[in-house]
Design a protein around this motif. Structure first.
Motif, PDB file in Angstrom:
ATOM      1  N   SER A   1       0.868  -1.169   0.000  1.00 28.04           N
ATOM      2  CA  SER A   1       0.000   0.000   0.000  1.00 28.04           C
ATOM      3  C   SER A   1       0.910   1.225   0.000  1.00 28.04           C
ATOM      4  O   SER A   1       2.121   1.101   0.100  1.00 28.04           O
ATOM      5  N   GLY A   2       0.336   2.397  -0.127  1.00 25.85           N
ATOM      6  CA  GLY A   2       1.171   3.600  -0.138  1.00 25.85           C
ATOM      7  C   GLY A   2       1.182   4.258  -1.502  1.00 25.85           C
ATOM      8  O   GLY A   2       0.674   3.714  -2.485  1.00 25.85           O
ATOM      9  N   PRO A   3       1.775   5.433  -1.589  1.00 27.30           N
ATOM     10  CA  PRO A   3       1.712   6.233  -2.820  1.00 27.30           C
ATOM     11  C   PRO A   3       2.427   5.598  -4.003  1.00 27.30           C
ATOM     12  O   PRO A   3       2.140   5.937  -5.145  1.00 27.30           O
ATOM     13  N   LEU A   4       3.364   4.672  -3.764  1.00 25.62           N
ATOM     14  CA  LEU A   4       4.085   4.033  -4.865  1.00 25.62           C
ATOM     15  C   LEU A   4       3.555   2.639  -5.175  1.00 25.62           C
ATOM     16  O   LEU A   4       4.196   1.873  -5.927  1.00 25.62           O
ATOM     17  N   LYS A   5       2.397   2.295  -4.629  1.00 25.12           N
ATOM     18  CA  LYS A   5       1.803   0.990  -4.906  1.00 25.12           C
ATOM     19  C   LYS A   5       1.650   0.808  -6.417  1.00 25.12           C
ATOM     20  O   LYS A   5       1.207   1.700  -7.124  1.00 25.12           O
ATOM     21  N   GLY A   6       2.017  -0.368  -6.899  1.00 27.31           N
ATOM     22  CA  GLY A   6       1.944  -0.660  -8.318  1.00 27.31           C
ATOM     23  C   GLY A   6       3.276  -0.540  -9.025  1.00 27.31           C
ATOM     24  O   GLY A   6       3.445  -1.092 -10.114  1.00 27.31           O
ATOM     25  N   LEU A   7       4.234   0.149  -8.414  1.00 27.75           N
ATOM     26  CA  LEU A   7       5.573   0.249  -9.004  1.00 27.75           C
ATOM     27  C   LEU A   7       6.419  -0.937  -8.544  1.00 27.75           C
ATOM     28  O   LEU A   7       6.341  -1.365  -7.391  1.00 27.75           O
TER      29      LEU A   7
ATOM     30  N   GLY B   1       5.548   1.893  -0.681  1.00 29.93           N
ATOM     31  CA  GLY B   1       4.584   1.040  -1.365  1.00 29.93           C
ATOM     32  C   GLY B   1       5.073   0.309  -2.585  1.00 29.93           C
ATOM     33  O   GLY B   1       4.344  -0.512  -3.144  1.00 29.93           O
ATOM     34  N   ALA B   2       6.294   0.584  -3.050  1.00 31.94           N
ATOM     35  CA  ALA B   2       6.808  -0.123  -4.223  1.00 31.94           C
ATOM     36  C   ALA B   2       7.131  -1.568  -3.856  1.00 31.94           C
ATOM     37  O   ALA B   2       7.501  -1.878  -2.723  1.00 31.94           O
TER      38      ALA B   2
ATOM     39  N   GLU C   1      10.972  -6.784 -17.763  1.00 28.02           N
ATOM     40  CA  GLU C   1       9.707  -6.647 -18.482  1.00 28.02           C
ATOM     41  C   GLU C   1       8.558  -6.345 -17.537  1.00 28.02           C
ATOM     42  O   GLU C   1       7.501  -5.872 -17.968  1.00 28.02           O
ATOM     43  N   HIS C   2       8.782  -6.626 -16.247  1.00 29.62           N
ATOM     44  CA  HIS C   2       7.736  -6.423 -15.248  1.00 29.62           C
ATOM     45  C   HIS C   2       8.074  -5.293 -14.273  1.00 29.62           C
ATOM     46  O   HIS C   2       7.301  -5.029 -13.351  1.00 29.62           O
ATOM     47  N   CYS C   3       9.238  -4.654 -14.430  1.00 27.23           N
ATOM     48  CA  CYS C   3       9.692  -3.658 -13.454  1.00 27.23           C
ATOM     49  C   CYS C   3       9.706  -2.258 -14.058  1.00 27.23           C
ATOM     50  O   CYS C   3       9.900  -2.069 -15.260  1.00 27.23           O
ATOM     51  N   ASP C   4       9.530  -1.274 -13.185  1.00 31.50           N
ATOM     52  CA  ASP C   4       9.514   0.135 -13.570  1.00 31.50           C
ATOM     53  C   ASP C   4      10.844   0.822 -13.319  1.00 31.50           C
ATOM     54  O   ASP C   4      11.205   1.776 -14.003  1.00 31.50           O
ATOM     55  N   ILE C   5      11.551   0.353 -12.293  1.00 31.20           N
ATOM     56  CA  ILE C   5      12.742   1.052 -11.798  1.00 31.20           C
ATOM     57  C   ILE C   5      13.843   0.031 -11.574  1.00 31.20           C
ATOM     58  O   ILE C   5      13.592  -1.066 -11.054  1.00 31.20           O
ATOM     59  N   LEU C   6      15.051   0.379 -11.962  1.00 29.19           N
ATOM     60  CA  LEU C   6      16.236  -0.406 -11.626  1.00 29.19           C
ATOM     61  C   LEU C   6      17.165   0.493 -10.824  1.00 29.19           C
ATOM     62  O   LEU C   6      17.457   1.617 -11.247  1.00 29.19           O
ATOM     63  N   VAL C   7      17.623   0.016  -9.675  1.00 25.96           N
ATOM     64  CA  VAL C   7      18.571   0.769  -8.855  1.00 25.96           C
ATOM     65  C   VAL C   7      19.824  -0.093  -8.708  1.00 25.96           C
ATOM     66  O   VAL C   7      19.731  -1.276  -8.355  1.00 25.96           O
TER      67      VAL C   7
END
Length: 401
Positions: A5-11, A33-34, A93-99
């Motif tokens: 949950s949280g503002p980054l949910k779904g990332l 939330g990520a 393919e399923h991720c938004d961010i790589l760190v």
């Protein structure tokens, strides 16, 4: 593991970081939330798993690792092997961010550099955290917290005037780099929401260290003179430092002239107000040693508790110099819920420091404790990528997982 949950949910975040700067960044994303997939070396894991003692009681987990790795799923994977690299490509393919916080160019050897990925994944936000950034003469060098504190100037500012340069007692160079990285990622997410475009975020620890030199950096730029070490004194305000009391020490923070006037009138020091050496803050800064010598015997006349009661009544900044035991026992720290307990995979409960960001609508989400090594490998590869159990077993036998 609970649903985020949280503002980054779904990332979703592919976390190729270890030690402190990168994990600080990704834990913050996880708290907001990520969904974070932490990639770790088979058998060894993140280096900080071995940064011990101390261990968290009744576990084999180092306190260091537990402090910056909650809200993450641990996947063991050898990215030095082609099969491991192929899995990373599938996860992207399923991720938004790589760190990542590998040395400059290290991931490119595995086909995982920004230039290699951006065409195939144009929406990818790629955050690189290194000691010296992706460009410049020092870019190839490894970065370590103490090294950055030394090169970034803060050690020249920290310590007693006649003592040796000192680093800060916690790894602030790592922590600031991680937090700046998180800020950059949030900005990039907002940009992508508007345009659909991903981008690379280049965080250099030395850059972030220079940035937070703040008033001291500006003092140098304004004068061309390196600010001297002042111990616990403030470079631009006086009195603003520690003073001995009858039974210990206290921080006295007199932020302006009206506050100094209240302090003097309450403590029989009205005569100082007529002395031009004390009359204004600039004069007190110029005569800081005189200010210190004049107020020291006054401050020694009462106990720390007596001073805090008296100064708080006058709305004058003050506070005790606490040990960590006193910090975590402080009623205000407790009221702000800065310590929390999480059930751990070992069956024990781990105590960790909470996220300080207080959001009224979407508060930090503490859905899972720091993982044991490889705890979620089968869950992620089977659930996210759809790999059959037989294939996962083969990969494990071959040392890929």
């Amino acid at each position: 593991m609970q649903e985020p949950s949280g503002p980054l949910k779904g990332l979703r975040v592919l976390d190729l970081t270890r030690v402190l700067a990168g994990p600080t960044c990704t834990q913050m994303l996880g708290d907001l939330g990520a969904e974070v997939f932490k990639i770790e070396r088979p058998e060894a894991g993140d280096d900080t798993r071995g940064f011990a003692p101390p261990f968290v009681p009744k576990t084999k987990e180092s306190a260091y690792f537990v402090g910056v790795n909650r809200n993450k799923k641990s996947v063991t994977l050898d990215i030095a092997k082609p099969e491991g690299q192929a899995i990373i490509h599938r996860m992207l393919e399923h991720c938004d961010i790589l760190v990542e916080n590998f040395k400059v160019g290290a991931l490119a050897k595995y086909g995982l550099g920004w230039e290699q990925l951006k065409a195939k994944h144009p929406r990818l936000i790629y955050c690189s955290i290194t000691g010296f950034g992706q460009t410049g003469p020092y870019a190839p060098r490894p970065g370590y917290d103490a090294l950055i504190q030394a090169m970034g100037g803060v050690m020249s500012l920290t310590g007693e005037p006649n003592g040796t340069p000192q680093k800060v007692g916690v790894p602030v160079a790592d922590l600031f780099a991680g937090l700046y990285g998180c800020i950059g990622i949030l900005a990039a997410v907002n940009h992508r929401n508007a345009t659909g475009e991903g981008q690379q975020i280049d965080i250099g620890m030395l850059d972030t260290h220079v940035a937070w030199l703040a008033n001291q950096g500006m003092n140098y730029l304004a004068t061309g003179e390196n600010p001297p070490r002042l111990g616990n004194q403030h470079p631009n305000i006086a009195p603003y430092q520690e003073y001995p009391t009858k039974d210990g020490y206290i921080i006295l923070a007199v932020g302006n002239d009206p506050t100094f006037e209240r302090f003097c009138k309450a403590n029989g020091l009205e005569h100082l107000l007529a002395d031009e050496r004390f009359a204004t803050n600039p004069k007190r800064v110029q005569n800081r040693q005189l200010v210190t010598d004049t107020l020291t015997p006054v401050m020694k006349s009462k106990t720390t508790a007596e001073w805090i009661e008296a100064l708080e009544a006058l709305k004058i900044g003050c506070g005790p110099i606490n040990t960590l035991e006193q910090v975590f026992a402080d009623p205000h720290v407790q009221a702000r819920n800065m310590v929390l307990e999480l059930p751990h995979a070992t069956g024990e409960t781990v105590t960790v420091i909470a996220n300080p960001v207080k959001l009224s609508a979407t508060p930090p989400d503490y859905r899972s404790p720091p993982p044991v090594l490889g705890q979620h490998t089968e869950e992620v590869l089977g659930g996210l990528l759809g790999l059959p159990a037989t294939e996962i077993a083969v990969l494990r036998e071959r040392g890929i997982l």
